[in-house]
Design a protein around this motif. Structure first.
Motif, mmCIF file in Angstrom:
data_model
loop_
_atom_site.group_PDB
_atom_site.id
_atom_site.type_symbol
_atom_site.label_atom_id
_atom_site.label_comp_id
_atom_site.label_asym_id
_atom_site.label_seq_id
_atom_site.Cartn_x
_atom_site.Cartn_y
_atom_site.Cartn_z
ATOM 1 N N MET A 8 13.207 -6.574 -17.505
ATOM 2 C CA MET A 8 12.463 -5.965 -16.424
ATOM 3 C C MET A 8 12.025 -4.573 -16.870
ATOM 4 O O MET A 8 12.768 -3.857 -17.531
ATOM 5 C CB MET A 8 13.357 -5.883 -15.190
ATOM 6 N N HIS A 9 10.823 -4.219 -16.470
ATOM 7 C CA HIS A 9 10.287 -2.887 -16.697
ATOM 8 C C HIS A 9 9.777 -2.364 -15.364
ATOM 9 O O HIS A 9 9.144 -3.106 -14.604
ATOM 10 C CB HIS A 9 9.129 -2.908 -17.701
ATOM 11 N N ALA A 10 10.049 -1.111 -15.061
ATOM 12 C CA ALA A 10 9.540 -0.472 -13.852
ATOM 13 C C ALA A 10 8.392 0.445 -14.247
ATOM 14 O O ALA A 10 8.421 1.081 -15.306
ATOM 15 C CB ALA A 10 10.650 0.321 -13.166
ATOM 16 N N MET A 11 7.389 0.512 -13.387
ATOM 17 C CA MET A 11 6.209 1.333 -13.654
ATOM 18 C C MET A 11 5.719 1.915 -12.336
ATOM 19 O O MET A 11 5.751 1.235 -11.302
ATOM 20 C CB MET A 11 5.123 0.446 -14.286
ATOM 21 N N HIS A 12 5.273 3.162 -12.392
ATOM 22 C CA HIS A 12 4.825 3.842 -11.172
ATOM 23 C C HIS A 12 3.796 4.889 -11.538
ATOM 24 O O HIS A 12 3.908 5.549 -12.573
ATOM 25 C CB HIS A 12 6.036 4.502 -10.500
ATOM 26 N N TYR A 13 2.793 5.012 -10.713
ATOM 27 C CA TYR A 13 1.863 6.135 -10.851
ATOM 28 C C TYR A 13 1.532 6.640 -9.458
ATOM 29 O O TYR A 13 1.600 5.911 -8.470
ATOM 30 C CB TYR A 13 0.590 5.780 -11.633
ATOM 31 N N GLU A 14 1.253 7.924 -9.400
ATOM 32 C CA GLU A 14 0.981 8.592 -8.124
ATOM 33 C C GLU A 14 -0.399 9.212 -8.171
ATOM 34 O O GLU A 14 -0.699 9.996 -9.068
ATOM 35 C CB GLU A 14 2.026 9.681 -7.881
ATOM 36 N N ILE A 15 -1.220 8.850 -7.205
ATOM 37 C CA ILE A 15 -2.539 9.448 -7.068
ATOM 38 C C ILE A 15 -2.487 10.310 -5.814
ATOM 39 O O ILE A 15 -2.495 9.797 -4.690
ATOM 40 C CB ILE A 15 -3.630 8.370 -6.970
ATOM 41 N N THR A 16 -2.355 11.608 -6.016
ATOM 42 C CA THR A 16 -2.288 12.532 -4.897
ATOM 43 C C THR A 16 -3.709 12.881 -4.482
ATOM 44 O O THR A 16 -4.542 13.245 -5.305
ATOM 45 C CB THR A 16 -1.481 13.785 -5.273
ATOM 46 N N LEU A 17 -3.957 12.753 -3.193
ATOM 47 C CA LEU A 17 -5.294 12.913 -2.633
ATOM 48 C C LEU A 17 -5.372 14.197 -1.813
ATOM 49 O O LEU A 17 -4.343 14.748 -1.404
ATOM 50 C CB LEU A 17 -5.609 11.691 -1.772
ATOM 51 N N PRO A 18 -6.576 14.699 -1.542
ATOM 52 C CA PRO A 18 -6.706 15.931 -0.759
ATOM 53 C C PRO A 18 -6.045 15.814 0.619
ATOM 54 O O PRO A 18 -5.926 14.714 1.175
ATOM 55 C CB PRO A 18 -8.224 16.099 -0.622
ATOM 56 N N ALA A 19 -5.638 16.944 1.150
ATOM 57 C CA ALA A 19 -4.939 16.983 2.440
ATOM 58 C C ALA A 19 -5.787 16.391 3.569
ATOM 59 O O ALA A 19 -5.246 15.819 4.509
ATOM 60 C CB ALA A 19 -4.536 18.416 2.776
ATOM 61 N N ASP A 20 -7.103 16.502 3.473
ATOM 62 C CA ASP A 20 -7.972 15.980 4.532
ATOM 63 C C ASP A 20 -8.575 14.613 4.184
ATOM 64 O O ASP A 20 -9.503 14.150 4.840
ATOM 65 C CB ASP A 20 -9.084 16.977 4.854
ATOM 66 N N TYR A 21 -8.030 13.950 3.166
ATOM 67 C CA TYR A 21 -8.543 12.652 2.735
ATOM 68 C C TYR A 21 -8.326 11.610 3.829
ATOM 69 O O TYR A 21 -7.271 11.567 4.461
ATOM 70 C CB TYR A 21 -7.819 12.223 1.454
ATOM 71 N N ASP A 22 -9.315 10.775 4.053
ATOM 72 C CA ASP A 22 -9.225 9.698 5.035
ATOM 73 C C ASP A 22 -8.373 8.576 4.442
ATOM 74 O O ASP A 22 -8.859 7.780 3.623
ATOM 75 C CB ASP A 22 -10.623 9.200 5.395
ATOM 76 N N MET A 23 -7.116 8.483 4.824
ATOM 77 C CA MET A 23 -6.213 7.479 4.258
ATOM 78 C C MET A 23 -6.585 6.062 4.692
ATOM 79 O O MET A 23 -6.088 5.085 4.133
ATOM 80 C CB MET A 23 -4.765 7.808 4.611
ATOM 81 N N GLY A 24 -7.495 5.946 5.663
ATOM 82 C CA GLY A 24 -8.034 4.643 6.021
ATOM 83 C C GLY A 24 -8.732 3.994 4.833
ATOM 84 O O GLY A 24 -8.761 2.762 4.707
ATOM 85 N N ILE A 25 -9.284 4.808 3.943
ATOM 86 C CA ILE A 25 -9.934 4.296 2.729
ATOM 87 C C ILE A 25 -8.910 3.566 1.859
ATOM 88 O O ILE A 25 -9.184 2.483 1.331
ATOM 89 C CB ILE A 25 -10.622 5.435 1.952
#
Length: 190
Positions: A1-18
């Motif tokens: 097993m291998h674990a993998m993760h990446y984080e895409i941090t978005l602007p504070a006012d980003y529409d998370m509905g997208i």
């Protein structure tokens, strides 16, 4: 097993509905991906569950290196990189995996920590494995995994829940792909 993760941090006012729409319309693309045990489409929303940021942060458990490489060098990751920029991909070697009894995971927790330089790695890992085994009986647990990056001696403990406890970084999980999860062996991976 291998674990993998990446984080895409978005602007504070980003529409998370997208992001929610992206997951709803594209999430099933990996539902039958060879070599993938599990992909949790993790989302953090600023002000929700104590999150200070908006973030799209998928977490993967790979059953095979070939599957992981097919994803990283294939159209899925290329498309993500074209849309958001190429993220730094964190990667850990799997140490253990346990299944819980919760059927429908909706939340996740992730905790990372580095082993102290003067600590015996075997003792530290044994403690972390004991914690993993204890979680197995929590009725809200879907599954939990422990992995390590031996370059930095960083451990990651990732769990999927029907309702997550207030521990570690918390995510909402609008979709989970689990094409080969049933083939992932439980317990230690050595």
């Amino acid at each position: 097993m291998h674990a993998m993760h990446y984080e895409i941090t978005l602007p504070a006012d980003y529409d998370m509905g997208i992001i929610r729409t992206r997951v709803a319309t594209r999430g099933s693309a990996l539902d039958a991906f060879p070599g993938l045990a599990l992909k949790a489409y993790c989302v953090r929303e600023r002000g929700v569950d104590g999150s200070p940021v908006n973030q799209y942060a998928p977490f993967y458990l790979w059953r095979t290196v070939e599957g992981m490489n097919s994803f990283l060098w294939g159209p899925g990751f290329r498309g993500l990189s074209a849309d958001f920029g190429r993220p730094t991909v964190q990667h850990w070697a799997g140490l253990a995996f346990e299944r819980g009894t919760a059927e429908a995971p909706a939340e996740a927790t992730k905790r990372t920590w580095r082993l102290p330089a003067d600590a015996d790695p075997v003792e530290e890992i044994d403690r972390a494995l004991a914690e993993l085994a204890r979680l197995k009986d929590d009725p809200a647990l879907h599954c939990t995994a422990l992995a390590i990056d031996p370059r930095s001696w960083e451990l990651v403990h990732f769990s999927l829940w029907s309702a997550a406890p207030d521990a570690g970084v918390r995510f909402r999980v609008p979709h989970v792909s689990r094409p080969e999860l049933d083939d992932l062996s439980e317990g230690r991976h050595w």
